[in-house]
Design a protein around this motif. Structure first.
Motif, mmCIF file in Angstrom:
data_model
loop_
_atom_site.group_PDB
_atom_site.id
_atom_site.type_symbol
_atom_site.label_atom_id
_atom_site.label_comp_id
_atom_site.label_asym_id
_atom_site.label_seq_id
_atom_site.Cartn_x
_atom_site.Cartn_y
_atom_site.Cartn_z
ATOM 1 N N LEU A 18 43.979 -71.564 30.496
ATOM 2 C CA LEU A 18 43.113 -70.699 29.696
ATOM 3 C C LEU A 18 43.106 -69.309 30.319
ATOM 4 O O LEU A 18 42.744 -69.152 31.487
ATOM 5 N N VAL A 20 41.565 -65.486 29.957
ATOM 6 C CA VAL A 20 40.518 -64.675 29.350
ATOM 7 C C VAL A 20 40.818 -63.228 29.704
ATOM 8 O O VAL A 20 40.900 -62.882 30.889
ATOM 9 N N LEU A 71 41.472 -66.239 25.229
ATOM 10 C CA LEU A 71 40.248 -65.694 24.663
ATOM 11 C C LEU A 71 40.282 -64.182 24.810
ATOM 12 O O LEU A 71 40.420 -63.671 25.929
ATOM 13 N N GLY A 72 40.180 -63.469 23.690
ATOM 14 C CA GLY A 72 40.196 -62.017 23.733
ATOM 15 C C GLY A 72 39.407 -61.444 22.574
ATOM 16 O O GLY A 72 38.913 -62.169 21.707
ATOM 17 N N LEU A 130 34.472 -57.713 25.159
ATOM 18 C CA LEU A 130 34.402 -59.159 25.333
ATOM 19 C C LEU A 130 33.278 -59.464 26.322
ATOM 20 O O LEU A 130 33.187 -58.852 27.383
ATOM 21 N N ASP A 134 30.700 -64.523 24.024
ATOM 22 C CA ASP A 134 31.968 -65.042 23.500
ATOM 23 C C ASP A 134 32.448 -66.270 24.262
ATOM 24 O O ASP A 134 33.458 -66.881 23.896
ATOM 25 N N TRP A 135 31.743 -66.621 25.330
ATOM 26 C CA TRP A 135 32.127 -67.761 26.158
ATOM 27 C C TRP A 135 31.465 -69.037 25.675
ATOM 28 O O TRP A 135 30.339 -69.020 25.197
ATOM 29 N N LEU A 139 35.400 -74.221 25.958
ATOM 30 C CA LEU A 139 36.689 -73.585 26.195
ATOM 31 C C LEU A 139 37.432 -74.214 27.370
ATOM 32 O O LEU A 139 38.661 -74.123 27.456
ATOM 33 N N LEU A 146 42.019 -71.663 35.017
ATOM 34 C CA LEU A 146 41.436 -70.525 34.310
ATOM 35 C C LEU A 146 41.947 -69.252 34.969
ATOM 36 O O LEU A 146 41.855 -69.101 36.191
ATOM 37 N N LEU A 148 41.636 -64.996 34.814
ATOM 38 C CA LEU A 148 40.844 -63.875 34.331
ATOM 39 C C LEU A 148 41.586 -62.564 34.572
ATOM 40 O O LEU A 148 42.054 -62.303 35.687
ATOM 41 N N ALA A 165 32.019 -67.354 33.367
ATOM 42 C CA ALA A 165 33.234 -68.175 33.325
ATOM 43 C C ALA A 165 33.532 -68.810 34.679
ATOM 44 O O ALA A 165 33.898 -69.979 34.767
#
Length: 356
Positions: A18, A20, A71-72, A130, A134-135, A139, A146, A148, A165
């Motif tokens: 994932l 972000v 995720l954006g 963002l 939005d989290w 997810l 993850l 970032l 996150a």
């Protein structure tokens, strides 16, 4: 937490990646020699999909990671185009459509001399909006790592999202990586503030300049070693000199760069990061993963723009991602787009033209 799906994926190896981070439109202008102030400079100009976070996701998919998610946040005018480009690269995007801001735009000025060095003019637009709203904990379901984008740290909403996150990932046992993203923005943020914000991050992937800025040490190896006393694993990208892998205050591996003839260095660090993370998810050790990162970086500098070629490489079991999610911000007065639907529902005013 042993009962959490994301933690199980992380412990067993594999799982999804994932990412972000930022999704932006790159306007790449390739010119030779100094710009002629006050008059025309001949250039070859292309409009391409970009953004550090999006680029990392695309390179990870290209390098064989079968499940890459992103995720954006984008503006309505380019949401459909960016969604299609990400899907074509094997990435499953969840793009929040900002009701007010346009998609971020970066003008990349690339001097086509031997080093193909570039200068950025950045309008972050919707990407830096963002935020924590939005989290979602969901997810992380099935996620093994993850990642970032450091650009999140350069806005208040982004910093709040990073904190949420990282806390969620730590609760799930999901390792977290972060790329500092920009030496220029780091100066504005401040070293102490940055180091406080990355508390809880497992892997830091700075460039040589970023590592030097964060430590005050001009030597790349010394800077990487110093950072690894504060972050468990540091993989410092050294450009034409390859990469350094440091843990516990010592450099454990020096990875040579793969040979390349540079055309455009835009996205080379993102390519490194994507391939590195994709390889880590196979269970490889950091040194082997850094070797793959150097290979990807070499491929990236021989291309114009920050993304890998579409098609080929590892784009998932069926050769492309199968679903995407695109939603409006909760603040929007317009209808939200159903999960899994395309952003191209008449809401986007038009796609950026792709020249050349």
């Amino acid at each position: 937490m042993s009962g959490q799906p994301g933690g199980a994926a992380a412990r067993e190896g594999g799982g999804a990646l994932l990412v972000v981070g930022d999704v932006v439109t790159d306007v790449v202008a390739r010119h030779r020699g100094p710009l002629a102030s006050g008059t025309d400079t001949v250039a070859v100009i292309r409009t391409l999909p970009g953004g550090a976070g999006a680029n990392v996701a695309c390179w990870a998919a290209h390098w064989g990671c079968p499940d890459v998610r992103l995720l954006g946040r984008v503006g309505a005018e380019a949401a459909a185009w960016h969604e299609r480009e990400l899907l074509a690269s094997g990435v499953r995007p969840r793009l929040v459509v900002d009701p007010q801001a346009a998609t971020g735009t970066v003008i990349c000025l690339v001097d086509t001399g031997a080093a193909a060095e570039r200068t950025f003019l950045t309008d972050s637009g919707a990407s830096l909006r963002l935020g924590p709203e939005d989290w979602s904990q969901a997810l992380l379901d099935g996620v093994g790592r993850l990642h970032l984008s450091g650009y999140l740290l350069f806005s208040g909403t982004g910093r709040a999202l990073v904190r949420r996150a990282v806390a969620s990932a730590r609760a799930r046992g999901v390792p977290v990586s972060l790329d500092p993203a920009s030496a220029g923005f780091l100066v504005e943020l401040g070293v102490d503030r940055f180091m406080a914000l990355v508390e809880g991050v497992d892997v830091l992937l700075p460039s040589r300049d970023e590592a030097g800025l964060l430590t005050g040490l001009p030597d790349g190896a010394a800077a990487a070693a110093a950072l690894s006393r504060r972050v468990p694993l540091v993989v410092a990208k050294q450009g034409a000199d390859g990469a350094l892998v440091a843990q516990g205050g010592a450099v454990l591996a020096r990875i040579p760069a793969a040979p390349a003839t540079p055309r455009d260095t835009t996205g080379a660090g993102d390519a490194f990061t994507g391939a590195f993370l994709a390889t880590l998810l196979t269970g490889a050790d950091p040194g082997a993963a850094a070797e793959e990162g150097c290979r990807a970086g070499a491929l990236a500098v021989e291309r114009v723009g920050g993304r890998p070629p579409v098609g080929g490489g590892g784009t998932g079991p069926s050769g492309s991602a199968t679903s995407a999610e695109c939603s409006r911000s909760p603040a929007s007065s317009g209808p939200s787009v159903p999960s899994g639907s395309s952003a191209d529902d008449g809401r986007a005013a038009g796609d950026p033209a792709r020249a050349g």
